[in-house]
Enzyme design. Structure first.
Site, PDB file in Angstrom:
ATOM      1  N   ASN A 169     -38.686  33.694 -58.052  1.00 18.02           N
ATOM      2  CA  ASN A 169     -38.734  33.539 -59.506  1.00 18.02           C
ATOM      3  C   ASN A 169     -37.938  32.287 -59.851  1.00 18.02           C
ATOM      4  OD1 ASN A 169     -38.471  33.765 -62.264  1.00 18.02           O
ATOM      5  ND2 ASN A 169     -37.185  35.609 -62.213  1.00 18.02           N
ATOM      6  N   LYS A 222     -37.638  30.928 -62.708  1.00 18.16           N
ATOM      7  CA  LYS A 222     -37.082  30.981 -64.071  1.00 18.16           C
ATOM      8  C   LYS A 222     -37.335  29.645 -64.784  1.00 18.16           C
ATOM      9  CE  LYS A 222     -33.837  34.361 -62.379  1.00 18.16           C
ATOM     10  NZ  LYS A 222     -32.522  35.010 -62.497  1.00 18.16           N
ATOM     11  N   HIS A 253     -38.626  41.187 -66.850  1.00 19.96           N
ATOM     12  CA  HIS A 253     -37.379  40.717 -66.238  1.00 19.96           C
ATOM     13  C   HIS A 253     -36.230  40.944 -67.223  1.00 19.96           C
ATOM     14  CE1 HIS A 253     -34.316  38.109 -64.584  1.00 19.96           C
ATOM     15  NE2 HIS A 253     -34.969  38.187 -63.433  1.00 19.96           N
ATOM     16  N   GLU A 312     -33.858  39.190 -68.092  1.00 23.61           N
ATOM     17  CA  GLU A 312     -33.580  38.053 -68.978  1.00 23.61           C
ATOM     18  C   GLU A 312     -34.538  38.042 -70.170  1.00 23.61           C
ATOM     19  OE1 GLU A 312     -33.654  35.103 -65.887  1.00 23.61           O
ATOM     20  OE2 GLU A 312     -31.790  35.940 -65.089  1.00 23.61           O
ATOM     21  N   GLU A 360     -33.827  45.391 -60.018  1.00 19.30           N
ATOM     22  CA  GLU A 360     -32.878  44.287 -60.157  1.00 19.30           C
ATOM     23  C   GLU A 360     -31.710  44.725 -61.034  1.00 19.30           C
ATOM     24  OE1 GLU A 360     -34.950  40.272 -59.408  1.00 19.30           O
ATOM     25  OE2 GLU A 360     -35.107  40.729 -61.517  1.00 19.30           O
ATOM     26  N   GLY A 418     -27.821  36.626 -60.227  1.00 20.22           N
ATOM     27  CA  GLY A 418     -27.122  35.350 -60.364  1.00 20.22           C
ATOM     28  C   GLY A 418     -25.606  35.456 -60.271  1.00 20.22           C
ATOM     29  N   SER A 460     -29.147  38.362 -56.355  1.00 23.41           N
ATOM     30  CA  SER A 460     -28.288  37.680 -55.380  1.00 23.41           C
ATOM     31  C   SER A 460     -28.725  37.866 -53.927  1.00 23.41           C
ATOM     32  CB  SER A 460     -26.826  38.106 -55.575  1.00 23.41           C
ATOM     33  OG  SER A 460     -26.367  37.718 -56.858  1.00 23.41           O
TER      34      SER A 460
HETATM   35  P1  PGA Z   1     -30.947  35.768 -58.335  1.00 23.14           P
HETATM   36  O1  PGA Z   1     -32.049  36.235 -59.420  1.00 23.14           O
HETATM   37  O2  PGA Z   1     -31.613  35.879 -56.984  1.00 23.14           O
HETATM   38  O3  PGA Z   1     -30.620  34.358 -58.715  1.00 23.14           O
HETATM   39  O4  PGA Z   1     -29.795  36.693 -58.466  1.00 23.14           O
HETATM   40  C1  PGA Z   1     -32.929  37.275 -59.146  1.00 23.14           C
HETATM   41  C2  PGA Z   1     -33.870  37.474 -60.303  1.00 23.14           C
HETATM   42  O5  PGA Z   1     -33.415  37.369 -61.471  1.00 23.14           O
HETATM   43  O6  PGA Z   1     -35.076  37.732 -60.125  1.00 23.14           O
END
Ligand code: PGA
Length: 249
Positions: free
Chosen positions: A9, A11, A93, A95, A163, A169, A209
């Site tokens: 992803n 983003k 997601h 976010e 997640e 992140g 992560s």
């Molecule tokens: P990350 O994000 O691997 O940077 O923690 C995962 C995601 O939001 O899909």
């Protein structure tokens, strides 16, 4: 047998420069025994599809609207993703749930539209740290799963990504036991709702992560069929060893 899936992803990251990494990834994993999906920003969908042509990488969107077209400035429909050559879309997601106030009901409507358009949907779920500390993680996940996933799921049109919001992140990851508990729970819920055949065929990804250093340990957990990777999917240098760990799992 569920085919493993490594999904990236991007983003709101990436420009045409980033397609070089995509091309390198395609060459490095040609004929891979696992599915590889990259979800770049909408501006890169069509060029990314061109870049991966002839490789075994699929391209997906990061969101879609629940309508096919209309007066929705800035939005993108599932049909438009298909038209650009995408085969999948990430939905719900955390976010988007936070930044755009998307509810599980919104996610379900989007997923219905995406599945009707022929896209594989990667539906994301996850608890906040506050919710985990209140020890009702499985209640949260159970509610998100039942509300976000539309009827008519199959192993082809549905992937679920667990997640935890606090792991995204942050460099933090749950323990293998914590991941296993949620994935086993999601498997049981899917089997109960859709029957054992479909419930067992839906792939369950872990996200938050995931890095080259922890990938093998995560992929060894029961009912983890791959990963949804954010930061570490942006460069072939980081994503390639994660894919290799999945191939070896
Ligand atoms: P990350 O994000 O691997 O940077 O923690 C995962 C995601 O939001 O899909």
């Amino acid at each position: 047998m569920r085919r493993k899936l490594a999904a990236g992803n991007w983003k709101m990251n990436g420009t045409t420069q980033s397609l070089k990494d995509l091309s390198a990834l395609g060459s490095a994993h040609k004929g891979s025994g696992v599915d590889i999906l990259i979800c770049p920003p909408a501006t890169l969908l069509a060029p990314a599809v061109q870049t991966v042509s002839g490789s075994d990488i699929g391209i997906g969107g990061q969101d879609c609207h629940d309508q096919t077209n209309g007066a929705h400035t800035g939005d993108i429909s599932a049909e438009m993703l298909v038209d650009a050559g995408a085969s999948a879309v990430i939905l719900g997601h955390s976010e988007r749930r936070a930044d755009h106030h998307e509810t599980s009901e919104d996610v379900r409507a989007k997923a219905k539209a995406a599945q009707a358009a022929g896209l594989m949907t990667v539906i994301c779920l996850g608890e906040s740290l506050l919710q985990r500390e209140a020890t009702n993680t499985l209640d949260i996940i159970g509610a998100q799963l039942s509300l976000s996933v539309p009827d008519g799921a199959t192993g082809e049109n549905l992937v679920v990504a667990y997640e935890p919001i606090w792991a995204i992140g942050s460099g933090l990851t749950p323990t293998p036991d914590q991941i296993g508990e949620v994935h086993d729970f999601m498997r049981t819920r899917l089997e109960r709702r859709f029957g054992a055949g479909v419930g067992r065929s839906v792939r369950l990804l872990y996200g938050g992560s995931v890095k080259p250093e922890n990938a093998a340990e995560i992929f060894a957990i029961s009912n983890v069929d791959g990963a949804l990777v954010g930061g570490a999917s942006l460069s072939a240098r980081d994503f390639s060893p994660i894919i290799s760990a999945l191939e070896a799992s």
